[in-house]
Design a protein around this motif. Structure first.
Motif, PDB file in Angstrom:
ATOM      1  N   ALA A 180       0.839  -1.205   0.000  1.00 27.63           N
ATOM      2  CA  ALA A 180       0.000   0.000   0.000  1.00 27.63           C
ATOM      3  C   ALA A 180       0.873   1.253   0.000  1.00 27.63           C
ATOM      4  CB  ALA A 180      -0.923  -0.015   1.206  1.00 27.63           C
ATOM      5  N   THR A 181       1.772   1.340  -0.941  1.00 28.74           N
ATOM      6  CA  THR A 181       2.735   2.443  -0.939  1.00 28.74           C
ATOM      7  C   THR A 181       2.110   3.795  -1.260  1.00 28.74           C
ATOM      8  OG1 THR A 181       3.296   1.932  -3.232  1.00 28.74           O
ATOM      9  CG2 THR A 181       4.687   0.970  -1.514  1.00 28.74           C
ATOM     10  N   ASP A 182       1.108   3.825  -2.116  1.00 33.44           N
ATOM     11  CA  ASP A 182       0.541   5.097  -2.577  1.00 33.44           C
ATOM     12  C   ASP A 182      -0.798   5.441  -1.949  1.00 33.44           C
ATOM     13  OD1 ASP A 182       2.728   5.361  -4.225  1.00 33.44           O
ATOM     14  OD2 ASP A 182       1.730   4.501  -5.968  1.00 33.44           O
ATOM     15  N   THR A 183      -1.217   4.687  -0.949  1.00 33.23           N
ATOM     16  CA  THR A 183      -2.535   4.917  -0.351  1.00 33.23           C
ATOM     17  C   THR A 183      -2.516   4.507   1.126  1.00 33.23           C
ATOM     18  OG1 THR A 183      -4.891   4.482  -0.634  1.00 33.23           O
ATOM     19  CG2 THR A 183      -3.433   2.646  -1.044  1.00 33.23           C
ATOM     20  N   SER A 184      -3.554   4.839   1.826  1.00 35.69           N
ATOM     21  CA  SER A 184      -3.638   4.449   3.232  1.00 35.69           C
ATOM     22  C   SER A 184      -3.942   2.955   3.332  1.00 35.69           C
ATOM     23  CB  SER A 184      -4.745   5.244   3.939  1.00 35.69           C
ATOM     24  OG  SER A 184      -6.013   4.827   3.482  1.00 35.69           O
ATOM     25  N   LEU A 185      -3.625   2.378   4.484  1.00 41.04           N
ATOM     26  CA  LEU A 185      -3.924   0.964   4.697  1.00 41.04           C
ATOM     27  C   LEU A 185      -5.424   0.695   4.605  1.00 41.04           C
ATOM     28  CD1 LEU A 185      -1.590  -0.124   7.634  1.00 41.04           C
ATOM     29  CD2 LEU A 185      -1.448  -0.770   5.241  1.00 41.04           C
ATOM     30  N   LYS A 186      -6.203   1.586   5.190  1.00 43.55           N
ATOM     31  CA  LYS A 186      -7.657   1.418   5.178  1.00 43.55           C
ATOM     32  C   LYS A 186      -8.186   1.374   3.750  1.00 43.55           C
ATOM     33  CE  LYS A 186     -11.862   3.484   7.040  1.00 43.55           C
ATOM     34  NZ  LYS A 186     -12.404   4.549   7.883  1.00 43.55           N
ATOM     35  N   THR A 187      -7.756   2.310   2.935  1.00 46.80           N
ATOM     36  CA  THR A 187      -8.199   2.348   1.541  1.00 46.80           C
ATOM     37  C   THR A 187      -7.700   1.132   0.772  1.00 46.80           C
ATOM     38  OG1 THR A 187      -8.264   4.755   1.556  1.00 46.80           O
ATOM     39  CG2 THR A 187      -8.108   3.703  -0.592  1.00 46.80           C
ATOM     40  N   TYR A 188      -6.451   0.765   1.008  1.00 51.63           N
ATOM     41  CA  TYR A 188      -5.864  -0.374   0.297  1.00 51.63           C
ATOM     42  C   TYR A 188      -6.619  -1.666   0.620  1.00 51.63           C
ATOM     43  CZ  TYR A 188      -2.540  -3.808  -1.374  1.00 51.63           C
ATOM     44  OH  TYR A 188      -1.967  -4.868  -2.022  1.00 51.63           O
ATOM     45  N   VAL A 189      -6.863  -1.916   1.904  1.00 51.46           N
ATOM     46  CA  VAL A 189      -7.558  -3.143   2.304  1.00 51.46           C
ATOM     47  C   VAL A 189      -8.996  -3.126   1.797  1.00 51.46           C
ATOM     48  CG1 VAL A 189      -8.365  -4.495   4.287  1.00 51.46           C
ATOM     49  CG2 VAL A 189      -6.039  -3.575   4.258  1.00 51.46           C
ATOM     50  N   HIS A 190      -9.657  -1.986   1.880  1.00 48.95           N
ATOM     51  CA  HIS A 190     -11.023  -1.844   1.372  1.00 48.95           C
ATOM     52  C   HIS A 190     -11.080  -2.178  -0.113  1.00 48.95           C
ATOM     53  CE1 HIS A 190     -14.191   0.618  -0.563  1.00 48.95           C
ATOM     54  NE2 HIS A 190     -14.922   0.213   0.464  1.00 48.95           N
ATOM     55  N   ASP A 191     -10.209  -1.536  -0.887  1.00 47.99           N
ATOM     56  CA  ASP A 191     -10.202  -1.751  -2.336  1.00 47.99           C
ATOM     57  C   ASP A 191      -9.828  -3.189  -2.696  1.00 47.99           C
ATOM     58  OD1 ASP A 191     -10.895   0.894  -2.521  1.00 47.99           O
ATOM     59  OD2 ASP A 191      -8.934   1.570  -3.262  1.00 47.99           O
ATOM     60  N   SER A 192      -8.891  -3.762  -1.959  1.00 55.51           N
ATOM     61  CA  SER A 192      -8.471  -5.143  -2.219  1.00 55.51           C
ATOM     62  C   SER A 192      -9.606  -6.130  -1.959  1.00 55.51           C
ATOM     63  CB  SER A 192      -7.267  -5.500  -1.352  1.00 55.51           C
ATOM     64  OG  SER A 192      -6.159  -4.716  -1.699  1.00 55.51           O
ATOM     65  N   ALA A 193     -10.322  -5.931  -0.879  1.00 56.04           N
ATOM     66  CA  ALA A 193     -11.433  -6.829  -0.553  1.00 56.04           C
ATOM     67  C   ALA A 193     -12.538  -6.739  -1.602  1.00 56.04           C
ATOM     68  CB  ALA A 193     -11.986  -6.504   0.830  1.00 56.04           C
ATOM     69  N   LEU A 194     -12.881  -5.522  -2.002  1.00 51.20           N
ATOM     70  CA  LEU A 194     -13.914  -5.364  -3.033  1.00 51.20           C
ATOM     71  C   LEU A 194     -13.472  -5.952  -4.363  1.00 51.20           C
ATOM     72  CD1 LEU A 194     -15.438  -1.825  -2.437  1.00 51.20           C
ATOM     73  CD2 LEU A 194     -16.519  -4.050  -2.147  1.00 51.20           C
ATOM     74  N   ASN A 195     -12.220  -5.736  -4.716  1.00 47.50           N
ATOM     75  CA  ASN A 195     -11.690  -6.287  -5.965  1.00 47.50           C
ATOM     76  C   ASN A 195     -11.758  -7.814  -5.950  1.00 47.50           C
ATOM     77  OD1 ASN A 195     -10.390  -6.214  -8.529  1.00 47.50           O
ATOM     78  ND2 ASN A 195      -8.464  -6.678  -7.518  1.00 47.50           N
ATOM     79  N   ALA A 196     -11.387  -8.421  -4.841  1.00 52.99           N
ATOM     80  CA  ALA A 196     -11.445  -9.881  -4.730  1.00 52.99           C
ATOM     81  C   ALA A 196     -12.881 -10.391  -4.859  1.00 52.99           C
ATOM     82  CB  ALA A 196     -10.834 -10.329  -3.411  1.00 52.99           C
ATOM     83  N   ALA A 197     -13.819  -9.720  -4.209  1.00 54.97           N
ATOM     84  CA  ALA A 197     -15.226 -10.136  -4.271  1.00 54.97           C
ATOM     85  C   ALA A 197     -15.776  -9.990  -5.686  1.00 54.97           C
ATOM     86  CB  ALA A 197     -16.062  -9.310  -3.294  1.00 54.97           C
ATOM     87  N   ARG A 198     -15.451  -8.892  -6.335  1.00 53.17           N
ATOM     88  CA  ARG A 198     -15.949  -8.657  -7.694  1.00 53.17           C
ATOM     89  C   ARG A 198     -15.316  -9.611  -8.694  1.00 53.17           C
ATOM     90  NH1 ARG A 198     -15.734  -2.137  -6.856  1.00 53.17           N
ATOM     91  NH2 ARG A 198     -17.753  -1.983  -5.800  1.00 53.17           N
ATOM     92  N   THR A 199     -14.044  -9.907  -8.510  1.00 54.29           N
ATOM     93  CA  THR A 199     -13.365 -10.856  -9.386  1.00 54.29           C
ATOM     94  C   THR A 199     -13.987 -12.240  -9.248  1.00 54.29           C
ATOM     95  OG1 THR A 199     -11.301  -9.609  -9.280  1.00 54.29           O
ATOM     96  CG2 THR A 199     -11.128 -11.916  -9.913  1.00 54.29           C
ATOM     97  N   ARG A 200     -14.257 -12.650  -8.010  1.00 52.99           N
ATOM     98  CA  ARG A 200     -14.882 -13.954  -7.781  1.00 52.99           C
ATOM     99  C   ARG A 200     -16.276 -14.012  -8.403  1.00 52.99           C
ATOM    100  NH1 ARG A 200     -14.806 -18.548  -4.741  1.00 52.99           N
ATOM    101  NH2 ARG A 200     -16.790 -19.246  -3.904  1.00 52.99           N
ATOM    102  N   LYS A 201     -17.038 -12.947  -8.245  1.00 48.41           N
ATOM    103  CA  LYS A 201     -18.385 -12.897  -8.813  1.00 48.41           C
ATOM    104  C   LYS A 201     -18.330 -13.008 -10.334  1.00 48.41           C
ATOM    105  CE  LYS A 201     -22.531 -10.000  -8.861  1.00 48.41           C
ATOM    106  NZ  LYS A 201     -23.126  -8.733  -8.395  1.00 48.41           N
ATOM    107  N   ALA A 202     -17.392 -12.306 -10.951  1.00 48.27           N
ATOM    108  CA  ALA A 202     -17.243 -12.357 -12.408  1.00 48.27           C
ATOM    109  C   ALA A 202     -16.811 -13.745 -12.862  1.00 48.27           C
ATOM    110  CB  ALA A 202     -16.244 -11.302 -12.872  1.00 48.27           C
ATOM    111  N   LEU A 203     -15.922 -14.378 -12.109  1.00 50.99           N
ATOM    112  CA  LEU A 203     -15.469 -15.722 -12.453  1.00 50.99           C
ATOM    113  C   LEU A 203     -16.610 -16.724 -12.376  1.00 50.99           C
ATOM    114  CD1 LEU A 203     -13.200 -17.681 -13.173  1.00 50.99           C
ATOM    115  CD2 LEU A 203     -12.670 -17.829 -10.738  1.00 50.99           C
ATOM    116  N   VAL A 204     -17.420 -16.632 -11.335  1.00 53.73           N
ATOM    117  CA  VAL A 204     -18.564 -17.538 -11.197  1.00 53.73           C
ATOM    118  C   VAL A 204     -19.539 -17.336 -12.355  1.00 53.73           C
ATOM    119  CG1 VAL A 204     -20.608 -18.045  -9.785  1.00 53.73           C
ATOM    120  CG2 VAL A 204     -18.364 -17.802  -8.708  1.00 53.73           C
TER     121      VAL A 204
END
Length: 63
Positions: A20-44
Motif C-alpha cells: 500500500a505504498t501510494d494509499t492508506s492501509l484502510k483504503t488499500y484493504v477496502h479496495d483489495s477486498a472489493l476487488n477480490a469479491a468482484r473478481t470472484r463474482k465475475a469468475l462464477v
C-alpha cells in the motif's frame, strides 16, 4: 456502518504496508477486498455461462 475486525500477523501486516505504498492501509484493504469479491463474482458468472453453453451443445446432440 459496521466494520470488520480483521487480524493479521506482524509479517502479513508488513506485507500489506509495503503493498500500500501510494494509499492508506484502510483504503488499500477496502479496495483489495472489493476487488477480490468482484473478481470472484465475475469468475462464477463466466463459469456459469461456459457450463450453459456446453450443456446446450450436449442437449442438441441428445435431441
Amino acid at each position: 456502518m459496521p466494520s470488520l475486525n480483521v487480524t493479521f500477523t506482524d509479517d502479513e501486516l508488513e506485507e500489506i504496508r509495503q503493498a500500500a505504498t501510494d494509499t492508506s492501509l484502510k483504503t488499500y484493504v477496502h479496495d483489495s477486498a472489493l476487488n477480490a469479491a468482484r473478481t470472484r463474482k465475475a469468475l462464477v458468472a463466466q463459469l456459469a455461462r461456459q457450463v450453459a453453453e456446453k450443456s446446450a451443445v450436449l442437449n442438441e446432440r441428445l435431441a
